[in-house]
Design an enzyme around this catalytic site. Structure first.
Site, PDB file in Angstrom:
ATOM      1  N   ASP A 195       1.112  -0.347   8.293  1.00  0.00           N
ATOM      2  CA  ASP A 195       1.886  -1.456   7.765  1.00  0.00           C
ATOM      3  C   ASP A 195       2.692  -1.000   6.553  1.00  0.00           C
ATOM      4  O   ASP A 195       2.168  -0.300   5.681  1.00  0.00           O
ATOM      5  CB  ASP A 195       0.943  -2.598   7.366  1.00  0.00           C
ATOM      6  CG  ASP A 195       1.634  -3.653   6.530  1.00  0.00           C
ATOM      7  OD1 ASP A 195       2.611  -4.230   7.032  1.00  0.00           O
ATOM      8  OD2 ASP A 195       1.210  -3.908   5.391  1.00  0.00           O
ATOM      9  N   ASP A 219       6.840  -5.289   7.452  1.00  0.00           N
ATOM     10  CA  ASP A 219       7.009  -6.672   7.013  1.00  0.00           C
ATOM     11  C   ASP A 219       8.151  -6.724   6.012  1.00  0.00           C
ATOM     12  O   ASP A 219       8.231  -5.887   5.100  1.00  0.00           O
ATOM     13  CB  ASP A 219       5.727  -7.195   6.366  1.00  0.00           C
ATOM     14  CG  ASP A 219       4.646  -7.494   7.389  1.00  0.00           C
ATOM     15  OD1 ASP A 219       4.987  -7.763   8.551  1.00  0.00           O
ATOM     16  OD2 ASP A 219       3.453  -7.459   7.027  1.00  0.00           O
ATOM     17  N   ASP A 247       5.574  -2.705   3.659  1.00  0.00           N
ATOM     18  CA  ASP A 247       6.239  -3.902   3.143  1.00  0.00           C
ATOM     19  C   ASP A 247       7.543  -3.482   2.482  1.00  0.00           C
ATOM     20  O   ASP A 247       7.535  -2.734   1.501  1.00  0.00           O
ATOM     21  CB  ASP A 247       5.341  -4.614   2.137  1.00  0.00           C
ATOM     22  CG  ASP A 247       4.039  -5.093   2.768  1.00  0.00           C
ATOM     23  OD1 ASP A 247       4.090  -6.076   3.520  1.00  0.00           O
ATOM     24  OD2 ASP A 247       2.981  -4.474   2.515  1.00  0.00           O
ATOM     25  N   SER A 306       0.807  -1.221   0.000  1.00  0.00           N
ATOM     26  CA  SER A 306       0.000   0.000   0.000  1.00  0.00           C
ATOM     27  C   SER A 306       0.836   1.265   0.000  1.00  0.00           C
ATOM     28  O   SER A 306       0.477   2.259  -0.630  1.00  0.00           O
ATOM     29  CB  SER A 306      -0.932   0.004   1.218  1.00  0.00           C
ATOM     30  OG  SER A 306      -1.815  -1.087   1.172  1.00  0.00           O
TER      31      SER A 306
END
Length: 220
Positions: A60, A124, A62, A43
């Protein structure tokens, strides 16, 4: 404005992933002997990140790690779970040196490692083999190699719209993601972010030029 991260939140995230990426690039080069690249995905990369709509949820990001060697993914010196393990050891090292901002490194996930920061935020970190000549990628998981190319889907999204239409589609994706977060309290039941992104983009392409946001969300 209620569902889009503030400029201060963006800046905090950017500062943290930049520092982590710098650490991982240097540390993993020493651990593995391979040249390392990093690449943001998800995102944050798509520009469709939303604020957490529940107190139990987090921002979050990545951050992909790419071990580079020429040839097939099976031609490397290490098994995929070992490369994934290198990332975990590197995150644990980073957490130990940055206790003022890092909460912990989570238990291993099948396809990535996760590091949690203060202020409801985690990164992550999936691991890949990158064949630089052919720009080919494979994901390192606990169960072996997996065909996965996050760059391909991002390029598809980026090239499907001009700048104006892409901005409209990004807003629609944020609306859908916020709706899903409110509609499905259990994240296991919730449509994934990438699923909503692809469906919204495909619907927008089918529709053509989108009208105002309230009409566009109805059409999509």
């Amino acid at each position: 404005r209620r569902i889009t991260p503030s400029s201060e939140q963006f800046e905090e995230q950017q500062s943290r992933w930049n520092a982590l990426a710098e650490h991982l690039t240097s540390d993993l080069r020493e651990r593995s002997g391979y040249s390392i690249r990093t690449w943001l995905q998800g995102s944050y990369k798509f520009g469709t990140q939303i604020r957490p709509v529940r107190h139990s949820e987090e921002f979050d990001i990545d951050l992909g790690i790419y071990y580079q060697w020429k040839g097939d993914r099976d031609d490397g010196d290490y098994e995929p779970d070992t490369l994934k393990g290198f990332v975990r050891y590197s995150l644990v090292s980073y957490a130990a040196d940055n206790t003022d901002e890092v909460e912990k490194v989570d238990k291993p996930k099948p396809r990535c490692e996760r590091i949690r920061f203060q202020n409801d935020f985690h990164i992550d970190v999936p691991s890949y083999h990158l064949e630089p000549e052919y720009d080919d990628r494979s994901l390192a998981t606990e169960d072996g190699w997996e065909d996965s190319d996050p760059k391909a889907i991002y390029v598809w999204f980026r090239d499907s719209f001009d700048d104006i239409e892409r901005a409209k589609v990004r807003r629609q994706i944020r609306y859908l993601k916020a709706w899903a977060a409110l509609k499905f309290p259990d994240t296991a039941d919730r449509p994934s972010s990438i699923l909503l992104t692809v469906l919204a983009a495909e619907a927008a392409l089918e529709h053509g030029s989108l009208p105002t946001d309230d009409e566009a969300i109805r059409e999509i």
